[in-house]
Design a protein around this motif. Sequence first.
Motif, PDB file in Angstrom:
ATOM      1  N   PRO A   1      -4.204   1.094  -5.260  1.00  0.00           N
ATOM      2  CA  PRO A   1      -4.571  -0.181  -5.868  1.00  0.00           C
ATOM      3  C   PRO A   1      -3.332  -1.026  -6.146  1.00  0.00           C
ATOM      4  O   PRO A   1      -2.268  -0.506  -6.451  1.00  0.00           O
ATOM      5  N   SER A   2      -3.482  -2.318  -6.025  1.00  0.00           N
ATOM      6  CA  SER A   2      -2.403  -3.234  -6.373  1.00  0.00           C
ATOM      7  C   SER A   2      -3.016  -4.479  -6.963  1.00  0.00           C
ATOM      8  O   SER A   2      -4.202  -4.711  -6.817  1.00  0.00           O
ATOM      9  N   PRO A   3      -2.204  -5.293  -7.621  1.00  0.00           N
ATOM     10  CA  PRO A   3      -2.752  -6.529  -8.181  1.00  0.00           C
ATOM     11  C   PRO A   3      -3.407  -7.411  -7.115  1.00  0.00           C
ATOM     12  O   PRO A   3      -4.299  -8.169  -7.420  1.00  0.00           O
ATOM     13  N   LEU A   4      -2.995  -7.277  -5.863  1.00  0.00           N
ATOM     14  CA  LEU A   4      -3.593  -8.076  -4.791  1.00  0.00           C
ATOM     15  C   LEU A   4      -5.032  -7.661  -4.512  1.00  0.00           C
ATOM     16  O   LEU A   4      -5.781  -8.410  -3.909  1.00  0.00           O
ATOM     17  N   HIS A   5      -5.410  -6.457  -4.947  1.00  0.00           N
ATOM     18  CA  HIS A   5      -6.748  -5.957  -4.692  1.00  0.00           C
ATOM     19  C   HIS A   5      -7.644  -6.019  -5.923  1.00  0.00           C
ATOM     20  O   HIS A   5      -8.624  -5.304  -5.998  1.00  0.00           O
ATOM     21  N   THR A   6      -7.286  -6.824  -6.905  1.00  0.00           N
ATOM     22  CA  THR A   6      -8.127  -6.989  -8.085  1.00  0.00           C
ATOM     23  C   THR A   6      -8.553  -8.435  -8.191  1.00  0.00           C
ATOM     24  O   THR A   6      -7.957  -9.332  -7.608  1.00  0.00           O
ATOM     25  N   ASP A   7      -9.617  -8.644  -8.934  1.00  0.00           N
ATOM     26  CA  ASP A   7     -10.128  -9.993  -9.157  1.00  0.00           C
ATOM     27  C   ASP A   7      -9.988 -10.280 -10.653  1.00  0.00           C
ATOM     28  O   ASP A   7     -10.630  -9.620 -11.471  1.00  0.00           O
ATOM     29  N   PRO A   8      -9.168 -11.244 -11.038  1.00  0.00           N
ATOM     30  CA  PRO A   8      -8.936 -11.494 -12.465  1.00  0.00           C
ATOM     31  C   PRO A   8     -10.185 -11.943 -13.221  1.00  0.00           C
ATOM     32  O   PRO A   8     -10.211 -11.867 -14.452  1.00  0.00           O
ATOM     33  N   ASP A   9     -11.229 -12.362 -12.510  1.00  0.00           N
ATOM     34  CA  ASP A   9     -12.461 -12.786 -13.163  1.00  0.00           C
ATOM     35  C   ASP A   9     -13.542 -11.707 -13.175  1.00  0.00           C
ATOM     36  O   ASP A   9     -14.621 -11.916 -13.722  1.00  0.00           O
ATOM     37  N   CYS A  10     -13.274 -10.560 -12.568  1.00  0.00           N
ATOM     38  CA  CYS A  10     -14.274  -9.492 -12.436  1.00  0.00           C
ATOM     39  C   CYS A  10     -14.315  -8.631 -13.699  1.00  0.00           C
ATOM     40  O   CYS A  10     -13.285  -8.104 -14.146  1.00  0.00           O
ATOM     41  N   LEU A  11     -15.503  -8.468 -14.251  1.00  0.00           N
ATOM     42  CA  LEU A  11     -15.697  -7.655 -15.454  1.00  0.00           C
ATOM     43  C   LEU A  11     -15.187  -6.234 -15.242  1.00  0.00           C
ATOM     44  O   LEU A  11     -14.470  -5.687 -16.089  1.00  0.00           O
ATOM     45  N   PHE A  12     -15.532  -5.602 -14.125  1.00  0.00           N
ATOM     46  CA  PHE A  12     -15.139  -4.214 -13.908  1.00  0.00           C
ATOM     47  C   PHE A  12     -13.650  -4.079 -13.620  1.00  0.00           C
ATOM     48  O   PHE A  12     -13.038  -3.074 -13.987  1.00  0.00           O
ATOM     49  N   CYS A  13     -13.032  -5.066 -12.982  1.00  0.00           N
ATOM     50  CA  CYS A  13     -11.570  -5.040 -12.813  1.00  0.00           C
ATOM     51  C   CYS A  13     -10.893  -5.082 -14.181  1.00  0.00           C
ATOM     52  O   CYS A  13      -9.907  -4.379 -14.423  1.00  0.00           O
TER      53      CYS A  13
ATOM     54  N   ILE B   1     -12.198  -4.035 -17.043  1.00  0.00           N
ATOM     55  CA  ILE B   1     -12.430  -2.753 -17.713  1.00  0.00           C
ATOM     56  C   ILE B   1     -11.461  -1.708 -17.180  1.00  0.00           C
ATOM     57  O   ILE B   1     -10.819  -0.992 -17.948  1.00  0.00           O
ATOM     58  N   ALA B   2     -11.317  -1.618 -15.861  1.00  0.00           N
ATOM     59  CA  ALA B   2     -10.410  -0.631 -15.258  1.00  0.00           C
ATOM     60  C   ALA B   2      -8.957  -0.866 -15.666  1.00  0.00           C
ATOM     61  O   ALA B   2      -8.184   0.081 -15.803  1.00  0.00           O
ATOM     62  N   ALA B   3      -8.594  -2.129 -15.897  1.00  0.00           N
ATOM     63  CA  ALA B   3      -7.227  -2.463 -16.299  1.00  0.00           C
ATOM     64  C   ALA B   3      -6.997  -2.293 -17.806  1.00  0.00           C
ATOM     65  O   ALA B   3      -5.883  -2.471 -18.287  1.00  0.00           O
ATOM     66  N   GLY B   4      -8.058  -1.970 -18.553  1.00  0.00           N
ATOM     67  CA  GLY B   4      -7.928  -1.790 -19.993  1.00  0.00           C
ATOM     68  C   GLY B   4      -7.961  -3.086 -20.779  1.00  0.00           C
ATOM     69  O   GLY B   4      -7.683  -3.093 -21.971  1.00  0.00           O
ATOM     70  N   LYS B   5      -8.319  -4.187 -20.137  1.00  0.00           N
ATOM     71  CA  LYS B   5      -8.379  -5.484 -20.823  1.00  0.00           C
ATOM     72  C   LYS B   5      -9.668  -5.652 -21.612  1.00  0.00           C
ATOM     73  O   LYS B   5      -9.738  -6.483 -22.517  1.00  0.00           O
ATOM     74  N   ILE B   6     -10.690  -4.889 -21.251  1.00  0.00           N
ATOM     75  CA  ILE B   6     -11.956  -4.863 -21.977  1.00  0.00           C
ATOM     76  C   ILE B   6     -12.205  -3.400 -22.337  1.00  0.00           C
ATOM     77  O   ILE B   6     -12.121  -2.525 -21.463  1.00  0.00           O
ATOM     78  N   PRO B   7     -12.498  -3.099 -23.595  1.00  0.00           N
ATOM     79  CA  PRO B   7     -12.692  -1.701 -23.986  1.00  0.00           C
ATOM     80  C   PRO B   7     -13.928  -1.087 -23.338  1.00  0.00           C
ATOM     81  O   PRO B   7     -14.916  -1.766 -23.051  1.00  0.00           O
ATOM     82  N   SER B   8     -13.845   0.219 -23.115  1.00  0.00           N
ATOM     83  CA  SER B   8     -14.977   0.980 -22.590  1.00  0.00           C
ATOM     84  C   SER B   8     -14.874   2.391 -23.139  1.00  0.00           C
ATOM     85  O   SER B   8     -13.831   2.791 -23.662  1.00  0.00           O
ATOM     86  N   ARG B   9     -15.974   3.121 -23.012  1.00  0.00           N
ATOM     87  CA  ARG B   9     -15.966   4.536 -23.395  1.00  0.00           C
ATOM     88  C   ARG B   9     -15.634   5.344 -22.148  1.00  0.00           C
ATOM     89  O   ARG B   9     -16.483   5.564 -21.293  1.00  0.00           O
ATOM     90  N   LEU B  10     -14.408   5.755 -22.055  1.00  0.00           N
ATOM     91  CA  LEU B  10     -13.871   6.419 -20.878  1.00  0.00           C
ATOM     92  C   LEU B  10     -14.529   7.769 -20.617  1.00  0.00           C
ATOM     93  O   LEU B  10     -14.713   8.566 -21.535  1.00  0.00           O
TER      94      LEU B  10
END
Length: 124
Positions: A3-15, A17-26
């Motif tokens: 994975p790299s920043p080029l393969h993420t979407d800054p507007d995607c909810l799941f991106c 969550i995976a980046a830790g910007k939105i909390p989740s129960r891991l």
Amino acid sequence: MTPSPLHTDPDCLFCKIAAGKIPSRLVYQDDELFAFHDIHPSAPVHFLMIPKWHIPAMALLTDEHAPMMGRMMVLAPQLALQQGCRPYPQGGFRMVCNTGVDGAQDIHHLHIHIMGGPRPWLRG
């Protein structure tokens, strides 16, 4: 595939969550995959598994994604047992991957729902 920043979407909810910007129960994470509990569970055990880079849907997978998808399929039963599903054959779990509008996909980031536990379930 790494994975790299080029393969993420800054507007995607799941991106996010995976980046830790939105909390989740891991449930699980490694360099490629991220699994977390569904916020609206349909079964006693209900979590999602996603790749850490943005792939909008299963319909867009290519041959280069085969190793990652294989890892997801092998990891899913292990995580299902860890999360409380009973072992096969009396127990088990269901895996669902909605794809596209007609397939009822709400979040356009490849994700697999893993659901299990004693029946009957709320939905599904």
